[in-house]
Every structure is written in C-alpha cells, then in structure tokens.
Enzyme design. Structure first.
Site, PDB file in Angstrom:
ATOM      1  N   ASN A   1      -3.344   6.708  -0.690  1.00 47.15           N
ATOM      2  CA  ASN A   1      -2.827   6.843   0.682  1.00 47.15           C
ATOM      3  C   ASN A   1      -2.044   8.135   0.881  1.00 47.15           C
ATOM      4  OD1 ASN A   1      -4.041   4.580   1.615  1.00 47.15           O
ATOM      5  ND2 ASN A   1      -2.243   3.263   1.497  1.00 47.15           N
TER       6      ASN A   1
ATOM      7  N   HIS B   1      -2.489  -2.600  -5.961  1.00 52.03           N
ATOM      8  CA  HIS B   1      -2.915  -2.265  -4.595  1.00 52.03           C
ATOM      9  C   HIS B   1      -4.429  -2.408  -4.481  1.00 52.03           C
ATOM     10  CE1 HIS B   1      -3.450   1.101  -1.364  1.00 52.03           C
ATOM     11  NE2 HIS B   1      -3.471  -0.101  -0.822  1.00 52.03           N
TER      12      HIS B   1
ATOM     13  N   GLU C   1      -5.512  -0.064  -7.474  1.00 55.07           N
ATOM     14  CA  GLU C   1      -4.541   0.992  -7.813  1.00 55.07           C
ATOM     15  C   GLU C   1      -3.297   0.304  -8.359  1.00 55.07           C
ATOM     16  OE1 GLU C   1      -3.248   3.142  -4.338  1.00 55.07           O
ATOM     17  OE2 GLU C   1      -3.185   5.040  -5.400  1.00 55.07           O
TER      18      GLU C   1
ATOM     19  N   SER D   1       0.833  -1.215   0.000  1.00 54.59           N
ATOM     20  CA  SER D   1       0.000   0.000   0.000  1.00 54.59           C
ATOM     21  C   SER D   1       0.862   1.257   0.000  1.00 54.59           C
ATOM     22  CB  SER D   1      -0.904   0.014   1.235  1.00 54.59           C
ATOM     23  OG  SER D   1      -0.102  -0.042   2.399  1.00 54.59           O
TER      24      SER D   1
END
Ligand code: T1G
Length: 707
Positions: free
Chosen positions: A485, A435, A447, A414
């Site tokens: 993130n 991801h 992702e 991540s």
C-alpha cells in the site's frame, strides 16, 4: 549442483528388468548430470543381455519436475532431452516410466516419449511451462496433442495446470494407475510388455486424435484471448505449436516447436517469469531468523469479523483442511458472513472449480461463535474488523485474556501500526500483521508484518501458515502502508498529478493496460467507488492530518465526489456510465483544466510510454526506499508483493525487476529530472543512487551477473 551422472541415475536389474532410478535433488529436475546419467543408463540397459525391459522411476516419491530452471540463460551443457527421448522411442526393449509425486514439464515430456507410463494414484502431471513464459519444448506440444487431441491439449498447456493420475488415465496420458507399490507394479507391467513383444506405441506417430482437426479452433482461441495475452509471447506460440501438431508431419512439428521454444526462451517475459518463480520461493525465507526456531503447529484458526475479508480468510483456512471458528459481534453479522461464504462456494461449483463434496468437506471445518471463549484453543487468531485503532486495541485486549499461551494474535490491518496494536496485550511477542488481499479466498498474497517485538517463532509460524493455506507470504517491516500500500499510494498520486499536467484518465488507463495491468487505475477506482476514499480523506482533513493546500494534493477525486460522482454506482466518476459501459467524459477534462489553471501547472501532451515510465519510476524509487529502510528483505519481495497483491503483470516480473531490465541508470535519470521539477517528492532513494554509481543491481551484484 554438480553431481556424478551415475549417482544421479542409479541402475539395478530386478527380475530381467533394468530399473533406472533418478535421484537428483531437490526435485529430480532435468539438470545436465541427470541427463547424462539417463543416456548412460539407457545405453547400458540396451546392451545388457540380461535385461528384457526398462523402468524409469524417481527417488523420493517424485518423478521429474521438469527442466532445471537454473540452467536457463546459461550455456547449454550435456546431452539434450531429445537425445534421451530418442533412446527411449527407438529402444527394442519396452520402456515404462513410473510416475509419482510430480511429472511436470520436461519430466512429463520425458515420459511421453516412452512407450508406456504407469502412475501412482497420488501422482500429478502437467505441462506448466506457460507459467515461466515458455512452452513445452521437449515435444510436449506435439506428443500431447497427438495423444489427447488439440482442444484438450490447448486447455492443458495454456492453463499449465497439474492434473491427477486418474484424470491422466481417463485422457489416455498414462496407461495404468496403481494404489500399490509403484516400483513393483512398474516392473511387472514392463515384463508383461516385453512378453507381448513390439512394436511399441509411439505418441509422436499417432494420427487418430488430430486427423480432420477444424483449424477454426486455433483462430477462435487466439481471438478469445488476445486481450488477456497482450504483451506475452508463449501463449500465442503454444496455439501455433498445437496447430502444427494437428497439421504437420511429426518431425516437422517437432522442428516447429523447437523454433517456437527458442523464441520464448529469448523473450524478456521468460526472464521475468523465471525471476518470479524463484522470487516467490525466496520470499518465504526469513533472513536472519534463528535457525533453531521452528514454526508452531497450527491446527485451529480463529477469525474475528465475518465481513468480506474475514469470510474470505476463513474460506482460505477451511479450503486447506484446517479447522476455523468465525466470530462476529452480532448474529446478523455472522449470518450475513456465512451467506456470503456459501454464495462464493456456489459460484465455484457453477464454474466447476470446486465440487460439492469439496465444499461440504470444507464447510464441515467451519464453526461460528459470538463468544471470545471459542478462541481459547486456537493456535492463531486473525482479526479482520474495521480499520479503527481503538476497536482493534479493544479486541486484542480481549484476545490476550482468552487465548492460550503461544497462540499467535494476528491483525489483517492494511496500514495501521502493528506495535500500537501489540501494546494492547501483555504478549507483544505473539502479535503480528497478516495482511490479506480482497477477495481473500482468491488473492494469493499474504503480507506478514513484523512488529518491533514479534518473536522469531511468531514470524516463522505465520510465514509457514500462509504457505499452508495456499498463500504467497512476504515479510514486511512496520511502516504506514507496509510494502504494497505504500507503493500503491505513490502509484495513484503520480497518476493523479499526471492528469493535472495534461493526460486524461482514459489515456492513463490505456497506457497502464497496454503495459499489462489487468485494469486501468481510474476504471478500477470507479468500480470500487470513490466515496470510500473521500470519506476517509474528509476524516483526516477534519483531524488536521491531511494538507489539501499543497501542490502535491490532487483535488480531482474530492471534486468528483462533491458533485455526487462516486463512480460506476452513481453513473459517473472519472468516466460516464451506461450500466457498466464506461465512456470518457469531457466534463472531467474541464475540471482538470481548471485545477491546473488554479495551480499554475503547465499542461502538455503525453505518450503512453511517458505515462508508464513516469508512474513506474516513482513506484521503483519508493521501492528502493522500502529496501534501504529494511521494510522489505529483498528487491524481489517487492516484486512478489506487487504481482500477487496488486495485479502487476507477471510477464514483467514486478516493478523492481522491470527497473533492472530497463536499467537502474535510466530510472535514476527520470527520478532526478522529476526531482528538479517537483522537489522532494521525487528525491532519489540513496540506494538507487548507490547502485547506479557502483554499477550494481538491486542486491549489490554487478549488473552483468543478474539472472
Ligand atoms: N528447476 C530447478 N529448481 C527447481 C525446479 C526446477 N524445475 N522446481 C523446483 N525447484 C527448486 C525450488 O526453487 C526450490 O528450491 C526447491 O526446488 C523446492 O521447490 C523442456 C523447458 C515440483 C511442484 O515449472 O512446480 O520443463 O528454494 O519449494 O512445494 O519443456 O517445485 O529449496 O532452493 O516449489 O514441493 C517446468 C516447477 C520447467 C515445475 C514441487 N517445470 N516446480 O513443489 O517445492 S520448464 C516446472 C514446481 C520445462 C521443458 C521446459 C514445484 C514442484 P529452494 P518447491 P514443492
């Protein structure tokens, strides 16, 4: 797309039946040329003495996908859908719509105005307008309600889901389903109806399914969904329209629906959700990819790590009909992982979202192993183990040794560096990030993170693979946190610092929920547990990678953890808990006041609007940096990421779209004011300043032309 109406709807007479074939690529949407063609061909068939009946069918094995979404927000041209429906409904010759592929939205509404419908067994029908912030504005709320009754109509129209031809037959939405040649069967069906003679059925005049409707159904529906629908327009208006169909005369009901449709059409949520419709499809396209490159074929998938993420990824794979081999370091790990997978499936059977037969078929595709040799014939292997670089590098070294040439080696990391992981192999061109988001069998975002050496073929392969397993792919560049993130970190940091300036966790949560987030930030943190993040921060502090002395470091979460307040699981976190019931805790306000005092931070009150604007402006500024660094291909990719991975409300279109609607100038004002107060953390992104100076939107188009 400008196309001649008479090629958009072809005309042919077969055995005294006029066959109108709609051929308006890519999905036979109800664009102006197609609507004009339908009017001309229906009038032609009505005047043609050799014609006893009429069949309407779509080319390319599909019927009609609905209104042409590209026309929304533009001046209306050409005949209306209602004009076509009137011609069919008053035709003295029976009209049969032959449905194949998809009959959706206005496409199904077109068919409902015909007296008869016959469907190919593989056809799907639905009224998905609510996903666009709209409602069926072509009579769908009226005719569907009168055909199936208000409760079934509410379920179909509010969910927007597609149903199968056989389900449509059971509900009386279609008159027949065929496994044979749809065109020939439709012609035979039409001839038989002509022989029987009129008058022909009109859905809009049926009363049997609406007579005596208990109006409490509508109030109950509104009350049950009030929180979920907060901030949206269409769902509430759908309930009103179904109620109108159950209580008003047909014409009045149709007029009521038209007004409700116009209201939805002009609401900001429609623009946001139509933006998302196209953004999701754009995100799957890779700018600058060699057009000669084709994705590699994926038949067998390997997953390493039978934990929550690995099990969820494996479920997505087998649910899409692909073979999957799941590997773990221990038999206990595998057993636990399989138990979790079976538990998830049992829940979906209980909920009715999957049948036992579907689950058995999926599980038949899943095998397990403790030996990497099981990956030797996999086309892609996805690593989903601890977020530890050394462990990942060891795994990728092993994969490099056992996997076949050309196999894609993917990591579910991540935030870790894709290039560092790729460096553990001799095939960096085949290494990429994929991801997924927890729970991976539910969350739709994938992702995909390109490394410096990821080949075009590897990129194309994972973008196609993500779609194949029902995910929404977005391509991200390789930086800490990628797209999602990286913005999430800003979202949390700015919220935490607003607490030190005087807001409370419960006020921030209320403001975010009022904006449309499904759950407030602090309630969510308490639910997932504060100790996980705390331990990670402790590790980084020990490694000297985190400076907790800076004014920008929010110490509240650490202090809560030091007091043993890990969230819901310990009965206290940001909130105090009785079971799952959260209540604000004055003790936390006291801790915040002490933190602010030590930092010398002046405190003040905030409105909900200020909280939302402050947090989202920081997110948008980071999004602009992500865009200018080339980490995201387009601003709408950031929207897709945040909606499908982080619960950003769909009816707001995503953080970048929200900023466009608010005006980039206003965002820059907020960013500049905070830059003056807080320094470089709020430094305006160069792209944001450039777009505002040039009067352009994110993608460099003049603001007035934005969709
Ligand atoms: N209008 C315009 N373009 C459309 C379109 C539409 N309705 N549907 C798809 N496209 C484009 C899409 O952007 C893509 O373009 C290409 O077609 C292939 O789409 C009056 C007002 C039909 C199930 O919501 O659900 O009717 O990227 O990749 O996977 O009450 O498209 O190639 O340039 O999705 O095979 C209601 C929306 C409209 C259906 C096919 N209808 N479409 O899926 O292809 S509102 C919908 C879909 C309405 C009435 C109201 C899917 C599909 P490009 P795709 P697919």
């Amino acid at each position: 797309m400008s196309q001649d109406p008479e090629t958009a709807v072809r005309y042919q007479v077969v055995d005294e039946v006029a066959v109108l074939t709609i051929d308006f690529p890519p999905v036979n949407a109800l664009g102006a040329p197609m609507r004009e063609g339908m009017v001309r061909r229906l009038e032609q068939a009505g005047e043609d003495a050799s014609v006893k009946a009429i069949v309407v069918i779509g080319a390319n094995d599909r019927f009609v996908a609905g209104a042409d979404i590209r026309e929304f927000g533009k001046p209306r041209v050409g005949p209306t859908l209602q004009r076509i429906q009137g011609l069919m409904e008053t035709s003295v010759k029976p009209v049969v719509c032959a449905l194949d592929g998809h009959a959706l939205g206005g496409g199904l509404e077109l068919a409902l105005a015909a007296p008869f419908r016959i469907a190919a067994v593989r056809a799907k029908v639905g009224l998905p307008e609510v996903t666009l912030g709209l409602l069926p504005g072509g009579g769908g709320t009226q005719r569907m309600t009168r055909m199936v009754g208000p409760d079934v109509a509410l379920d179909l129209i509010l969910s927007g889901r597609h149903i199968s031809a056989t389900q449509a037959l059971d509900l009386g939405i279609v008159d027949a389903v065929t496994q044979g040649d749809l065109r020939m069967d439709a012609i035979a069906f039409a001839k038989a109806k002509a022989a029987e003679g009129g008058p022909f059925p009109k859905a809009i005049e049926r009363e049997d399914k609406v007579a005596g409707t208990d109006r409490a159904l509508f109030e109950q529906t509104r009350a049950a969904n009030a929180r979920k629908w907060a901030g949206t327009v269409a769902p509430f208006k759908i309930v009103d329209c179904v109620e109108a169909a159950s209580t008003m005369a047909p014409r009045a009901g149709l007029e009521f629906e038209r007004e409700a449709f116009e209201l939805c059409l002009n609401a900001p949520s429609r623009a946001a959700q139509v933006h998302l419709f196209f953004a999701e499809r754009e995100a799957a396209k890779v700018i600058g990819l060699d057009p000669a490159v084709r994705p590699r074929d994926i038949r067998k998938v390997g997953v390493i790590g039978a934990g929550t993420m690995g099990g969820g990824i494996a479920m997505s794979v087998i649910n899409s009909g692909l073979n999957c081999v799941l590997l773990d370091a221990t038999q206990e790990g595998l057993d636990a992982g399989l138990d979790k997978v079976r538990g998830n499936y049992a829940t979906s059977v209980k909920r009715g979202s999957r049948t036992q037969a579907q689950i058995d078929a999926a599980l038949a595709l899943l095998s397990t192993s403790l030996d990497y040799a099981a990956f030797s014939d996999c086309d892609i292997v996805i690593e989903a183990v601890f977020e530890n670089m050394a462990i990942k590098q060891e795994i990728f070294g092993k994969l490099d040794a056992v996997c076949k040439p050309g196999a894609v080696l993917a990591t579910n990391t991540s935030a870790l560096d894709i290039d560092e992981i790729a460096a553990a192999t001799k095939r960096p061109q085949d290494v990429i990030g994929t991801h997924f988001f927890s729970p991976a069998n539910v969350m739709r975002l994938c992702e995909n993170v390109r490394g410096a050496k990821s080949s075009d073929e590897t990129i194309a392969t994972v973008m196609a693979f993500a779609k194949r397993i029902g995910k929404v792919p977005v391509l991200a560049g390789n930086c800490e946190g990628f797209i999602g993130n990286r913005i999430l970190k800003i979202y949390g940091q700015e919220a935490d610092l607003i607490l030190e300036e005087g807001a409370t966790p419960w006020q921030v949560d209320k403001a975010l929920k009022g904006f449309g987030f499904p759950m407030g930030l602090y309630l969510m943190r308490d639910m997932s547990g504060l100790d996980v993040g705390w331990r990670m921060r402790q590790g980084r502090i020990e490694a000297g990678a985190l400076d907790t002395s800076s004014a920008e470091y929010p110490p509240l979460a650490d202090q809560l953890c030091e007091a043993g307040r890990f969230g819901q699981k310990t009965g206290a976190g940001y909130y105090r808990y009785e079971g799952r019931d959260a209540t604000p805790d004055p003790e936390v306000e006291q801790i915040l006041a002490t933190i602010a005092q030590k930092k010398g931070t002046p405190r003040r009150s905030f409105t909900d609007e200020e909280i939302v604007e402050q947090i989202l402006s920081a997110m948008v500024n980071e999004g602009a940096k992500i865009l200018e660094e080339g980490i995201a291909q387009r601003s709408s990719d950031i929207d897709v990421t945040y909606i499908y991975g982080y619960g950003f409300p769909k009816h707001r279109g995503g953080p970048m779209f929200w900023a466009s609607q608010l005006g980039l100038g206003r965002i820059l004002e907020v960013v500049r004011a905070n830059h003056a107060r807080f320094g470089d953390r709020w430094k305006p992104a160069r792209l944001l300043e450039a777009r505002v100076t040039a009067g352009q939107d994110w993608d460099g188009k003049p603001v007035a032309s934005a969709r």
